[in-house]
Design a protein around this motif. Structure first.
Motif, short mmCIF file in Angstrom:
data_model
loop_
_atom_site.label_atom_id
_atom_site.label_comp_id
_atom_site.label_asym_id
_atom_site.label_seq_id
_atom_site.Cartn_x
_atom_site.Cartn_y
_atom_site.Cartn_z
N GLY A 84 5.50 47.86 55.70
CA GLY A 84 6.26 46.87 54.93
C GLY A 84 7.47 46.36 55.70
O GLY A 84 7.78 45.17 55.67
N VAL A 85 8.16 47.24 56.41
CA VAL A 85 9.33 46.84 57.19
C VAL A 85 8.90 45.93 58.33
O VAL A 85 9.48 44.86 58.55
N ARG A 86 7.83 46.29 59.04
CA ARG A 86 7.34 45.45 60.14
C ARG A 86 6.91 44.08 59.63
O ARG A 86 7.25 43.05 60.23
N GLU A 87 6.19 44.03 58.52
CA GLU A 87 5.72 42.76 57.97
C GLU A 87 6.89 41.89 57.51
O GLU A 87 6.88 40.67 57.68
N THR A 88 7.91 42.50 56.93
CA THR A 88 9.08 41.75 56.47
C THR A 88 9.83 41.16 57.66
O THR A 88 10.25 39.99 57.63
N ILE A 89 10.01 41.93 58.73
CA ILE A 89 10.68 41.42 59.93
C ILE A 89 9.89 40.25 60.51
O ILE A 89 10.47 39.23 60.90
N LEU A 90 8.57 40.37 60.56
CA LEU A 90 7.74 39.28 61.08
C LEU A 90 7.82 38.04 60.18
O LEU A 90 7.87 36.91 60.67
N THR A 91 7.85 38.24 58.87
CA THR A 91 7.98 37.11 57.95
C THR A 91 9.32 36.41 58.14
O THR A 91 9.38 35.17 58.20
N VAL A 97 30.97 39.31 59.64
CA VAL A 97 29.87 40.15 60.11
C VAL A 97 28.97 40.39 58.90
O VAL A 97 29.43 40.80 57.84
N VAL A 98 27.70 40.10 59.07
CA VAL A 98 26.72 40.26 58.00
C VAL A 98 25.67 41.26 58.47
O VAL A 98 25.09 41.09 59.55
N CYS A 99 25.42 42.30 57.69
CA CYS A 99 24.39 43.29 58.00
C CYS A 99 23.25 43.14 57.00
O CYS A 99 23.47 43.15 55.79
N VAL A 100 22.05 43.01 57.52
CA VAL A 100 20.84 42.91 56.69
C VAL A 100 20.02 44.16 56.97
O VAL A 100 19.72 44.46 58.13
N THR A 101 19.67 44.89 55.92
CA THR A 101 18.89 46.11 56.07
C THR A 101 17.56 45.95 55.34
O THR A 101 17.53 45.50 54.19
N VAL A 102 16.49 46.30 56.01
CA VAL A 102 15.16 46.32 55.40
C VAL A 102 14.71 47.77 55.35
O VAL A 102 14.71 48.46 56.37
N THR A 103 14.38 48.25 54.17
CA THR A 103 13.96 49.64 53.96
C THR A 103 12.64 49.66 53.21
O THR A 103 12.46 48.91 52.25
N GLY A 104 11.73 50.49 53.65
CA GLY A 104 10.45 50.63 52.97
C GLY A 104 9.45 51.37 53.84
O GLY A 104 9.84 52.08 54.77
N SER A 105 8.18 51.17 53.55
CA SER A 105 7.14 51.80 54.36
C SER A 105 7.19 51.19 55.76
O SER A 105 7.64 50.06 55.94
N PRO A 106 6.73 51.92 56.77
CA PRO A 106 6.72 51.34 58.12
C PRO A 106 6.00 49.99 58.19
O PRO A 106 6.50 49.04 58.80
N GLY A 146 12.24 31.62 60.67
CA GLY A 146 13.33 31.20 61.53
C GLY A 146 14.65 31.91 61.27
O GLY A 146 15.71 31.49 61.73
N PHE A 147 14.59 33.02 60.55
CA PHE A 147 15.82 33.75 60.21
C PHE A 147 16.37 34.55 61.37
O PHE A 147 17.57 34.55 61.61
N ALA A 148 15.51 35.26 62.09
CA ALA A 148 15.97 36.10 63.20
C ALA A 148 14.80 36.42 64.12
O ALA A 148 13.65 36.51 63.68
N GLU A 149 15.11 36.61 65.39
CA GLU A 149 14.10 37.04 66.36
C GLU A 149 13.73 38.50 66.06
O GLU A 149 14.57 39.28 65.60
N VAL A 150 12.51 38.86 66.33
CA VAL A 150 12.05 40.23 66.10
C VAL A 150 12.91 41.22 66.90
O VAL A 150 13.29 42.27 66.39
N GLY A 151 13.25 40.88 68.13
CA GLY A 151 14.05 41.76 68.98
C GLY A 151 15.50 41.90 68.55
O GLY A 151 16.22 42.75 69.10
N ASP A 152 15.96 41.09 67.60
CA ASP A 152 17.34 41.20 67.12
C ASP A 152 17.54 42.39 66.18
O ASP A 152 18.67 42.80 65.94
N TRP A 153 16.45 42.91 65.62
CA TRP A 153 16.52 44.03 64.69
C TRP A 153 16.67 45.34 65.44
O TRP A 153 16.18 45.48 66.56
N SER A 154 17.30 46.31 64.81
CA SER A 154 17.40 47.64 65.41
C SER A 154 16.02 48.28 65.45
O SER A 154 15.12 47.89 64.69
N PRO A 155 15.84 49.28 66.31
CA PRO A 155 14.58 50.03 66.26
C PRO A 155 14.41 50.66 64.87
O PRO A 155 15.40 50.99 64.21
N VAL A 156 13.18 50.79 64.44
CA VAL A 156 12.91 51.40 63.14
C VAL A 156 13.36 52.86 63.17
O VAL A 156 13.11 53.58 64.13
#
Length: 81
Positions: free
Chosen positions: A38-45, A27-36, A50-60
């Motif tokens: 910055g977090v949205r832009e990182t998830i989109l990047t 089990v691998v957990c990836v956490t993105v922390t920062g400004s709202p 091809g790393f993960a679908e946007v919907g695979d992330w938890s709600p902010v």
């Protein structure tokens, strides 16, 4: 890259059954922390790469720092011998 990951079927919501299939996974957990923004832009990047679908992330959610938010991605990866 993402082919080695398995679909998430919410095993965290179930009792631990010690099945052989689970013992062959990491089990691998990836956490993105920062400004709202910055977090949205990182998830989109990561989506565009091809790393993960946007919907695979938890709600902010709020992070420990009140000016920051966070989002978590939980992936199950097949163990390599």
């Amino acid at each position: 890259m993402s082919q080695e990951f398995l679909p998430d079927d919410n095993k965290f919501d179930r009792a631990n059954d010690d099945s052989a299939a689970e013992s062959e996974q990491d089990v691998v957990c990836v956490t993105v922390t920062g400004s709202p923004k910055g977090v949205r832009e990182t998830i989109l990047t990561l989506y565009r790469l091809g790393f993960a679908e946007v919907g695979d992330w938890s709600p902010v959610q709020r992070a420990a720092n009140p000016k920051q938010v966070m989002s978590v991605l939980i992936r199950r990866r097949k163990r390599k011998a």
